[in-house]
Design an enzyme around this catalytic site. Structure first.
Site, PDB file in Angstrom:
ATOM      1  N   GLY A 209       0.824  -1.204   0.000  1.00 20.19           N
ATOM      2  CA  GLY A 209       0.000   0.000   0.000  1.00 20.19           C
ATOM      3  C   GLY A 209       0.851   1.244   0.000  1.00 20.19           C
ATOM      4  O   GLY A 209       2.078   1.192   0.119  1.00 20.19           O
ATOM      5  N   GLY A 212       2.280   5.462   4.658  1.00 24.13           N
ATOM      6  CA  GLY A 212       1.446   6.118   5.651  1.00 24.13           C
ATOM      7  C   GLY A 212       0.073   5.523   5.834  1.00 24.13           C
ATOM      8  O   GLY A 212      -0.747   6.070   6.584  1.00 24.13           O
ATOM      9  N   THR A 213      -0.238   4.398   5.170  1.00 25.37           N
ATOM     10  CA  THR A 213      -1.570   3.811   5.288  1.00 25.37           C
ATOM     11  C   THR A 213      -1.720   2.903   6.509  1.00 25.37           C
ATOM     12  O   THR A 213      -2.824   2.431   6.780  1.00 25.37           O
ATOM     13  CB  THR A 213      -1.920   3.018   4.016  1.00 25.37           C
ATOM     14  N   GLY A 214      -0.625   2.639   7.235  1.00 26.44           N
ATOM     15  CA  GLY A 214      -0.746   1.886   8.486  1.00 26.44           C
ATOM     16  C   GLY A 214      -0.295   0.449   8.408  1.00 26.44           C
ATOM     17  O   GLY A 214      -0.767  -0.388   9.180  1.00 26.44           O
ATOM     18  N   THR A 216       2.777  -0.925   9.086  1.00 26.76           N
ATOM     19  CA  THR A 216       3.538  -1.282  10.288  1.00 26.76           C
ATOM     20  C   THR A 216       2.626  -1.345  11.497  1.00 26.76           C
ATOM     21  O   THR A 216       2.771  -2.217  12.370  1.00 26.76           O
ATOM     22  CB  THR A 216       4.665  -0.258  10.516  1.00 26.76           C
ATOM     23  N   HIS A 430      -5.660  34.749 -12.849  1.00 29.43           N
ATOM     24  CA  HIS A 430      -5.357  33.337 -13.114  1.00 29.43           C
ATOM     25  C   HIS A 430      -6.154  32.430 -12.176  1.00 29.43           C
ATOM     26  O   HIS A 430      -6.831  31.485 -12.624  1.00 29.43           O
ATOM     27  CB  HIS A 430      -3.853  33.110 -12.940  1.00 29.43           C
ATOM     28  N   GLU A 431      -6.090  32.714 -10.883  1.00 30.60           N
ATOM     29  CA  GLU A 431      -6.807  31.861  -9.920  1.00 30.60           C
ATOM     30  C   GLU A 431      -8.315  32.049 -10.021  1.00 30.60           C
ATOM     31  O   GLU A 431      -9.075  31.090  -9.823  1.00 30.60           O
ATOM     32  CB  GLU A 431      -6.328  32.169  -8.492  1.00 30.60           C
ATOM     33  N   ASP A 506      -0.125  23.560 -14.950  1.00 31.52           N
ATOM     34  CA  ASP A 506      -1.490  23.261 -15.407  1.00 31.52           C
ATOM     35  C   ASP A 506      -1.467  22.560 -16.759  1.00 31.52           C
ATOM     36  O   ASP A 506      -2.213  21.593 -16.986  1.00 31.52           O
ATOM     37  CB  ASP A 506      -2.309  24.553 -15.512  1.00 31.52           C
TER      38      ASP A 506
END
Length: 649
Positions: A209, A212-214, A216, A430-431, A506
């Site tokens: 995975g 950081g998905t857990g 361990t 632009h934003e 972009d």
């Protein structure tokens, strides 16, 4: 094997060893200076002078080592004189004394064999070296390490059952993953139930995975639920510069785990040693491949009654060797996916414990954090707590959580930068183009924040969050994404009659989407239901060497034309939308130039008012009047009481 804190890698106390070595060296130097010197300042001629001179009546001469002791009479008195003799002149002196005795110049002489100080010095040096080695081994053993003899031993960290506090209830989400692993826990608790039925529990489990998905955390939870020892080691800990060390550590690790059975072995980042053999140019790495071979042998040699389960985690399961994934080794693969909306909320609730919050809706936070992993969510709440402490607040408010969300996604705002008015105007339009196009056409996302404050490498950004989680993307959604990305470039062309380099990222995003639509997903009108090439990304250098393009050059040119056609068509539609919403873009750009940041509710108000800022300005004036400080009786402008700050818009 390990100590109470789960580590067996203490550094030795070197102060006693260093003192001991200095003492040994000092003794050796002193011995050389005392016993090994030979100044030769008293030459052998001095001895000749005493014997041949008529004023000395020499009766006896004794040569002892490098000294000549002369007994003589002078003026009727018996005297003794000791002179140093260089070692190279001793033989010459003995010959002279023999001749002097024959001539009657002396009565007698004696020669005594000298003590061999060189041999003594060599013995001292040898004993010093042996003593240093013994002291080093003793000190390193006393410090909990086995020194050089532990080079091939396992470096796994052992966590005893009473040290593992993680349970499945501490891992939010991952319902299916925990269900898969619950079978392992049940086997470790009561293996007899499976043996009676003739069932064989999987020897190895691969947790794959995104980072950081857990993964361990799930492995620790298995050991915590089962109440068994947990051996934790990284894949890079096996690989050393010396060939054979990794294989030796694998054998040591599995032997220790068998002695502590039932137990769990967890190898983190196993792709460091488990990569596919014979991939790419230049062959493989001998040490890594030997380590992998030893892992395969150890797992193949496991008995059914061993009660040891091997778990491993990786972010790149696609690069693992096929022999590692076959049945009988790592025969079960559990993919730990990124959390969905409700799983993110559950994760946030766990990490919110112990953090005082006020008016924070964790479900709204979960909606705004699509794509965040468990580690990202933990970092988000920690950043919110740090921001609250920095602002001297006693509680975390929605403002800190919102700022922390963008801080994690984009980085900290650079308020110290003062861009020119021309740059601010370009960024504002632009934003505004991005935001207005998104609001006009998107059926899945809504605008959350528009800002022209520099963040990271961007001069500003438009943030949007999905209305609901989606597991797939339709052709219409992908085309909407392209149009939103082109909104900034189109707004520059329409409102400023010029274009800038600010749209480079972009445009890259648009090209990636259009290319994927044609080559991977078969979503183009010209190449319906056709894909070009496979979906695998070659990670080994030279792995695709010699492969040919799976389509002709004519088809490649047509694919390029189709990509251009999709982007050009979307760009024209984007410009048409901006012409239609011209007043809204103008109003939003002017508001951004005034306050630099517009959040979702205020953007919606501007959009529904067709860009008219009158209502917003009236509301601001009312707030200023409400929160302004009253003047004193003397007409002074100094407030008589502390003034509350204006609330953030």
């Amino acid at each position: 094997m390990s100590n109470d804190n789960g580590s067996n890698n203490k550094l030795p106390h070197l102060s006693g060893l260093i003192f001991y070595l200095i003492l040994i060296v000092g003794i050796c130097v002193l011995s050389v200076s005392i016993f090994g010197r030979n100044t030769g300042k008293d030459k052998v001629e001095y001895v000749y002078h005493y014997i041949e001179s008529e004023q000395y009546d020499v009766s006896d001469v004794t040569v002892r080592g490098h000294s000549a002791i002369i007994e003589y009479k002078k003026d009727g008195k018996e005297q003794t004189k000791t002179l140093d003799v260089p070692s190279e002149s001793v033989d010459e002196l003995i010959s002279f004394l023999e001749q002097a005795k024959a001539e009657g110049k002396i009565d007698t002489y004696r020669y005594e064999e000298p003590f061999n100080w060189d041999l003594l010095l060599n013995i001292i040096v040898i004993l010093a070296v042996i003593g240093s080695v013994v002291a080093f081994l003793f000190i390193t053993r006393q410090s909990g390490d086995k020194g050089v003899f532990s080079f091939g031993q396992s470096r796994a960290k052992l966590a005893a059952p009473n040290q593992i506090k993680v349970k499945f209830e501490d891992v939010a989400g991952c319902a299916e993953e925990k269900e898969e692993l619950q079978e392992m826990v049940d086997f470790l608790r009561s293996p007899e139930k499976y043996k009676k039925l003739g069932a064989k529990i999987p020897k190895g489990v691969i947790l794959s995975g995104s980072p950081g998905t857990g993964k361990t955390l799930l492995a620790k939870a298995v050991a915590g639920e089962a109440g068994v020892p947990f051996f934790h080691m990284s894949g890079s800990d096996f690989v050393e510069m010396f060939v054979g060390v990794g294989a030796s550590r694998v054998r040591s690790l599995f032997n220790d785990a068998k002695k502590a059975a039932p137990s769990v072995i967890f190898i983190d980042e196993i792709d460091a040693v488990g990569r596919r053999r014979g991939s790419g140019l230049g062959g493989g790495h001998d040490e890594r491949e030997q380590t992998l071979n030893q892992i395969l042998v150890e797992m193949d040699g496991f008995d059914t009654n061993t009660n040891v389960i091997v778990m491993a985690a990786t972010n790149r399961a696609d690069v693992l060797d096929p022999a590692l994934l076959r049945p009988g080794r790592f025969d079960r693969r559990v993919h730990v996916s990124e959390p969905d909306l409700y799983e993110r909320e559950a994760i946030l609730k766990i990490h919110a414990k112990g953090k005082p919050m006020r008016d924070v809706d964790l479900m709204e936070v979960a909606r705004a954090t699509v794509g965040f992993t468990g580690a990202d969510l933990a970092n988000l709440l920690n950043e919110a707590a740090l921001l609250a402490a920095r602002r001297n607040k006693k509680e975390i408010t929605p403002l800190e959580v919102s700022d922390a969300t963008y801080r994690v996604m984009m980085g900290p705002e650079k308020n110290s930068k003062k861009p020119s008015q021309k740059t601010k105007k370009l960024t504002a339009y632009h934003e505004a183009g991005h935001a207005v196009v998104l609001r006009a056409i998107s059926t899945t996302d809504k605008v959350d924040r528009v800002t022209i404050i520099p963040v990271g490498q961007a001069g500003g950004f438009t943030s949007h969050k999905p209305i609901e989680d989606t597991e797939f993307h339709t052709k219409g959604m992908l085309l909407e994404d392209i149009k939103v990305s082109l909104g900034g470039r189109a707004a520059e062309e329409i409102f400023l009659d010029d274009i800038s380099t600010g749209a480079s990222s972009d445009l890259q995003h648009c090209n990636r989407i259009a290319t994927a639509m044609i080559k991977r997903f078969g979503l183009s009108d010209k190449f319906k239901n056709m894909v070009f090439g496979d979906d695998s990304n070659e990670v080994f250098i030279g792995g695709s060497y010699g492969q040919v393009q799976p389509y002709s050059d004519v088809t490649a040119a047509e694919i390029d034309e189709e990509i251009k056609s999709i982007i050009d068509s979307c760009y024209e539609e984007t410009k048409a939308i901006l012409h239609e919403k011209y007043a809204i873009v103008e109003g939003l750009a002017q508001r951004l130039l005034e306050v630099s940041k517009v959040d979702g509710p205020e953007f919606e108000e501007i959009y529904l008012a067709n860009g008219d800022l009158t209502g917003i300005h009236a509301k601001e004036a009312a707030l200023k009047e409400k929160y302004s400080a009253p003047s004193d009786n003397n007409g002074s402008d100094t407030p008589s009481a502390p003034v509350e700050p204006l609330p953030a818009t």
